[in-house]
Each structure stands twice: as structure tokens, then as C-alpha cells.
Scaffold this motif. Structure first.
Motif, short mmCIF file in Angstrom:
data_model
loop_
_atom_site.label_atom_id
_atom_site.label_comp_id
_atom_site.label_asym_id
_atom_site.label_seq_id
_atom_site.Cartn_x
_atom_site.Cartn_y
_atom_site.Cartn_z
N GLN A 1 1.25 10.08 -0.16
CA GLN A 1 0.26 9.02 -0.35
C GLN A 1 -1.17 9.56 -0.33
O GLN A 1 -2.04 9.07 -1.01
N LYS B 1 6.62 5.65 -12.98
CA LYS B 1 7.52 4.91 -12.08
C LYS B 1 7.39 3.39 -12.23
O LYS B 1 8.35 2.67 -12.03
N ASN C 1 9.59 14.14 -17.87
CA ASN C 1 9.50 13.76 -16.44
C ASN C 1 9.18 12.27 -16.30
O ASN C 1 8.65 11.84 -15.27
N LEU D 1 0.82 -1.21 0.00
CA LEU D 1 0.00 0.00 0.00
C LEU D 1 0.86 1.27 0.00
O LEU D 1 0.46 2.29 -0.54
N ASN D 2 2.04 1.19 0.64
CA ASN D 2 2.88 2.38 0.74
C ASN D 2 3.96 2.46 -0.33
O ASN D 2 4.81 3.33 -0.27
N PRO E 1 6.60 16.48 -5.41
CA PRO E 1 6.79 15.03 -5.36
C PRO E 1 6.77 14.34 -6.73
O PRO E 1 7.49 13.37 -6.93
N GLN E 2 5.94 14.86 -7.65
CA GLN E 2 5.89 14.19 -8.95
C GLN E 2 7.10 14.53 -9.84
O GLN E 2 7.45 13.77 -10.72
N GLY F 1 10.00 15.30 -8.32
CA GLY F 1 11.11 14.77 -7.54
C GLY F 1 12.24 15.75 -7.36
O GLY F 1 13.37 15.35 -7.16
N GLN G 1 9.75 10.12 -13.12
CA GLN G 1 8.87 10.35 -11.98
C GLN G 1 7.42 9.96 -12.27
O GLN G 1 6.74 9.42 -11.41
N GLU G 2 6.96 10.26 -13.49
CA GLU G 2 5.54 10.04 -13.78
C GLU G 2 5.21 8.61 -14.15
O GLU G 2 4.09 8.15 -13.95
#
Lengths: 426, 174
Positions: B158, A93, A87, A35-36, B74-75, B77, A90-91
Motif C-alpha cells: 500500500q 485489477k 500482466n 482504503l486497503n 507485487p505487481q 504477483g 495484475q496491472e
């Protein structure tokens, strides 16, 4: 003792608790990790937006008249798509995992898109859209896989929780049972103690009665001083002194336990016939073997014989015979009456405190024989009832046959009364 | 070595216990007179207010009270010094205070930000990153920024990742 019990109880509570906490924490770890997972988008939003924006670009290029005034320009649309490629790390992943589900690749979408934009090549843009759609399908497969993993983890969690719940319930039940048992045992021990105290006080009052009666009788006789001779007066004085001494001994209520429950004897060698001679009285016939010397507590021994004799006289209208014999193991005193007798099934029960023969009208607490047995057992002997055809033969033996091993152990550690009460000597 | 007045320990104590935090943002300038929109000036933000639609150009947004802080997007980074208008100021300016706000993007994305979040914390509608207007390639020209540098637990990715709306061009009550 109480502290170690408390410590064990605390340990019994803490141990299952800690174990349950560890199990639960351990079983949650996998689910929480999934979940994390910072690389998991859970929605595949970036892949959907990529396909959607390429589609918008195609539509607007195909028919520029569809563009609204507030819509973004062609250049802005292209810039947004390029922003995603720039990006990508990051986008997108989960890209590596998603690309394992099929042949579609993000780099191919980018290459086709750039070619289509550069040369206004609509088929290339369409191919980029199809590749982006295929990538979307792979993304959904990946999400399905994640969902399935989470489902499995949740089922495992459910299983572990059920086990922990069952375990905790059993542990709790055992704990409760343990404490209920302890509580019951303690309550039982208290009840036994209370019963013993009551027995002891009644025994004391039972035994006090006789010297008091004798005192009353002797003082009554001494009132008629002129009727009795010198020798008789001396004998009466002796009885007066004996009774007073007996009273002094018996009336020490703080020593009840030493007198009755765990009799402490003052033994000395005595000629038993001499000790039994004073029992000569109407309806009593003595048949005593001479020169039989044995180490006894004279007072206790006499009391035991007196109790048995008194009992015999109470239930038998005829003569009662007191015999002193040499038995197999040691001296025996037999008290034989011609009374109604005792049925075999009751021959042990008559020695229980407060036992009264059924249908009896005679007064008393039913303690005489119980006290006699305790005194005899303190001497290492016992009292038993034997069949006498017409009547009862009570045998007081000063030395019993060697006891079985179990009895020996009980005798050393615990004294077990016929009532079942147990008094610890330790 | 030790200060004589017991209260002189207070700032140290507050800092150590986390009760006294450095300000979460810096005010660049107070609210200024709203410049009129010049001919051909591009509207960056459309706001639906109870009084009707309101439009803001970049210059008009810059005239509102400006604040800035450095935080990690965060997106993307990476960290940048974001400057913009606090959502609480924007809500007051447009009469939408104490209302949850829906932020819509040029790519048709949208997310709602609760008024309890933007009233109490300095949530930003940023128009500058590291002193430069934000390009579309860098998720501009307007982008929502949360003060994760000051409240990392409160706005953990999250839960709040989906509310960092890029390419913002419309605000309305959901």
C-alpha cells in the motif's frame, strides 16, 4: 459496600469506554476496507500509461525523425505495451468494475494494437489509442465513484464519532455528578455526626449541672448539722445519694448516645404521684391524681419533668402548677405557667436543641426541653405545648395516640430529631 | 536434554523472539574491477552525479558487488530470485550516499526512494530474475526490488507499491 460502589463505578467507566471503542472500530471498518482494497490502484496509472505508450508509438512511427538517441526503440516500446497486456490480471485489477462504466474494453485495445503493430496499420493504432482513452475516461468515473464512497463513509464516521463523543460526554457528566453527590452525601453525614456529638456532650454537661448543684447545696446544709432535725438529715442524705447515683450515670461519657440520642430505659411500674411529690417547692403547686401507676424509667421521667418545670420557673415569675391527669391514651403531666407564652409558630422549635426564646436573657444552652422530649418519646409518649391564654401549658404524655403509618416506620428504622439529624439504628 | 551453558540458549531465544533473523540477502560476489565499455555495448543505466553523468552497461553493473534474494514482485504477483546491486552500493559508487534517489523509467514513469530506506534495508536494482536477464516483458532490463520477503510490514505494498520502478534507465537526485 465500598467495594461494590467501586465496582459499579469501574463498570460505569468501562461500559461506555468499551461501547465507544466497539462503535468506533465498527465505523472505521468500511473506510479501512476501501482504503486497503488491494485491487484499487487509486490512480489509474496503468490505464494512463497504456494510452500514453500507444500515443508515443504512433508519433514515433508517424515521424521517425523525432526519435532521440537515448529514446527507446520501436521494439522496446512495443515490448513494454505487450508486457502490460501479458500482466493484465495484475496491472488492470479493477478492470471488471471499470468496464461497467462504459463500452470501452481492454481486449479491444489489445486486438487493435496487435493488428496495427503487425501490419503497420496506423488507423488501427489510432483506434487502439481512442479505445484506451475511452477506457481512461471510464477509469476516472470509477475513481470518482470510489472517492464518493470514501466521502460517504467518512461522513458516516464523522456522525458516529459525534454520537460517541456526545455519549461519552453525557456518561462522563453523569459519572462526575454521581461521584459529587456521593461525596456531598458523605460530607453531610459527617457534619451531622459531628453535630450530634456536640449536642450529646452539651446535653451531658447540661444534665450534670443539676446533681452537682444539689450536692453542693446538701453538703452546705449538712455543715450546719445542729440546725436540722433527724428526719430532715435523712432526707438530705437520700438526696445526696440520689444525686451521686445520677452523676455516676450521667458522667459515663462513653454512653452519651445511650443516654440522650437513643435513650435506653429501665422501666418498672411506679406510682407517678410518688415520683412527682418531690417537686414540691416554693412557687410550685402540685395537683396529682393518686393511684396512677405506669411503667416508666423513674430517673428519666423525673428528669424530663424537672427540665420542663425548671424551664417554666425560669420564664414565669408567678406560681407554676404541676398536674397529674389521666389522659385519653395514658397518664399526662401538665406543667402550667403564667409566663409570656410561646407564639404558635415557635411551639415546635422550642424542642429543637439549642433553641433559645427570642430576647431571652436567662442562662442555658436551650437543651432542657429537647432532652425532655427525647426521654418522653423513648417512653412512647411526647411533649407538646398547648395554648393557655395567659401563659403556657406543657403536656408530657407517657403514651401518645397511635402514630400515623409513616411515623411508625420512621420510629422503627430511624429516629428523626427536629433538627433533621438522622441516626441510623441499623 | 537441556544444554549446560545458559548462553547456549541464546541463538534459540533470539530466533524465537525474532531478534535473530536469517540474512535478508546473499552476496553473490564482492565488487570486481569495472570492465571498460566495449564498442556498441548498450548503456542500461544513466546516473547524474555531482561529478557529471555516469553510464553503466549490464557488464559494468554486474561487476559491482552482487547480491540476491527471492521475493514476490507485487505487481507481477509472482516470486523470483532477484540478483542485482544494492542501492546503497550504487549510491556509494556514484557519490550519492545519504541522498534520496529519483528512479526514472523508459516509459517516463518515476519514483523517489528515501535514503533511509535503501541505507538500512537491502533495496535492490535488479538485472537478473531467476538467473536470466530481465526482459522488457518482465519489467526489465533494470527493476527496483524491495526486500518484502524479510520486511513485509516495513515495505507493505500500500505504501511502497509505487516505488517498485520498472524499466529503470536513469537515476538522479530529485
Amino acid at each position: 459496600m465500598r467495594q461494590s460502589l467501586l465496582g459499579r463505578g469501574l463498570l460505569a467507566v468501562l461500559l461506555p469506554g468499551v461501547l465507544a471503542a466497539v462503535l468506533i472500530a465498527f465505523s472505521f471498518t468500511a473506510s479501512l476496507r476501501t482504503l486497503n482494497d488491494p485491487s484499487s490502484s487509486w490512480t489509474g496509472h496503468a490505464y494512463q500509461m497504456l494510452a500514453q505508450q500507444i500515443a508515443m508509438l504512433i508519433v514515433q512511427r508517424q515521424d521517425p525523425s523525432l526519435r532521440q538517441s537515448e529514446d527507446i526503440s520501436d521494439a522496446e516500446q512495443i515490448a513494454m505495451i505487450r508486457s502490460s497486456f501479458l500482466n493484465a490480471e495484475q496491472e488492470y485489477k479493477e478492470l471488471a468494475r471499470i468496464e461497467r462504466f462504459g463500452p470501452a474494453r481492454l481486449t479491444r485495445v489489445q486486438a487493435l494494437f496487435e493488428r496495427g503493430v503487425r501490419t503497420n496499420d496506423l488507423p488501427a493504432l489510432l483506434a487502439a489509442l481512442r479505445e484506451a482513452n475511452a477506457l481512461n475516461a471510464q477509469m476516472r468515473s470509477h475513481l470518482q465513484q470510489v472517492r464518493s464512497d470514501v466521502y460517504d463513509q467518512t461522513r458516516r464516521l464523522q456522525f458516529v464519532l459525534a454520537i460517541v463523543g456526545a455519549f461519552a460526554t453525557v456518561a462522563l457528566a453523569m459519572l462526575v455528578a454521581r461521584f459529587v453527590n456521593l461525596w456531598r452525601a458523605e460530607r453531610g453525614a459527617r457534619a451531622q455526626q459531628a453535630k450530634l456529638s456536640r449536642e450529646l456532650s452539651l446535653m451531658a454537661s447540661h444534665e450534670l449541672r443539676r446533681p452537682l448543684q444539689q450536692l453542693a447545696l446538701v453538703s452546705d446544709l449538712l455543715q450546719h448539722d445542729h440546725l436540722i432535725g433527724e428526719a430532715e438529715r435523712a432526707r438530705l442524705f437520700q438526696r445526696l445519694q440520689d444525686s451521686a447515683a445520677q452523676l455516676a450515670l450521667l458522667s459515663d461519657l462513653s454512653r452519651l448516645e445511650a443516654v440522650y440520642a437513643e435513650p435506653e430505659l429501665t422501666r418498672a411500674p411506679h406510682d407517678l404521684a410518688a415520683l412527682l411529690a418531690p417537686f414540691a417547692r416554693p412557687r410550685v403547686h402540685l395537683d396529682l391524681e393518686p393511684d396512677l401507676v405506669w411503667s416508666v424509667d423513674a430517673a428519666r421521667f423525673s428528669q424530663a419533668v424537672e427540665n420542663v418545670l425548671e424551664n417554666a420557673l425560669k420564664y414565669s415569675p408567678a406560681e407554676v402548677r404541676v398536674e397529674l391527669r389521666r389522659g385519653e391514651c395514658g397518664p399526662e403531666v401538665h406543667v402550667v405557667d403564667r409566663g409570656p407564652g410561646v407564639p404558635p409558630q415557635d411551639r415546635e422549635r422550642v424542642f429543637e436543641p439549642f433553641y433559645r426564646a427570642p430576647g431571652t436573657s436567662a442562662s442555658g444552652h436551650g437543651l432542657g426541653l429537647a432532652i425532655a422530649r427525647r426521654f418522653l418519646r423513648a417512653h412512647g409518649g411526647d411533649i407538646t405545648l398547648r395554648d393557655e391564654g395567659n401563659g403556657t401549658r406543657v403536656v408530657l404524655s407517657l403514651a401518645a395516640p397511635p402514630p400515623p403509618r409513616a411515623t411508625e416506620r420512621v420510629r422503627r428504622g430511624l429516629r428523626v430529631g427536629k433538627t433533621g439529624n438522622v441516626t441510623s439504628r441499623g | 536434554m537441556f544444554p549446560r551453558q545458559p548462553w547456549s540458549w541464546l541463538p534459540v531465544l533470539l530466533t524465537l523472539t525474532g531478534c535473530a533473523q536469517p540474512p535478508a540477502y546473499t552476496e553473490v560476489h564482492a565488487e570486481q574491477a569495472l570492465p571498460a565499455r566495449s564498442a556498441g555495448e548498450k548503456v542500461l543505466l544513466h546516473v547524474s552525479t555531482p561529478q557529471g553523468p555516469r553510464e553503466f552497461t549490464l557488464r559494468q553493473l554486474e561487476a559491482l558487488r552482487a547480491v540476491e534474494y527471492r521475493t514476490v514482485q507485487p505487481q507481477l504477483g509472482k516470486a523470483a530470485l532477484y540478483r542485482g546491486v544494492l542501492l546503497s552500493d550504487l549510491a556509494r559508487e556514484t557519490g550519492l550516499s545519504r541522498q534520496d534517489l529519483r528512479f526514472e523509467a523508459l516509459n517516463d514513469y518515476g519514483a523517489t526512494i528515501a535514503w533511509r530506506d535503501y541505507e538500512k534495508y537491502p533495496v535492490l536494482l535488479a538485472y537478473h530474475a531467476d538467473g536470466q536477464p530481465i526482459s522488457i516483458e518482465s519489467k526489465g532490463p533494470l527493476t527496483v526490488v524491495f526486500p518484502t520477503h524479510a520486511y513485509p510490514q516495513r515495505f507493505e505494498a500500500q505504501k511502497y507499491g509505487a516505488q517498485w520502478v520498472w524499466y529503470v534507465y536513469k537515476v538522479r537526485v530529485p
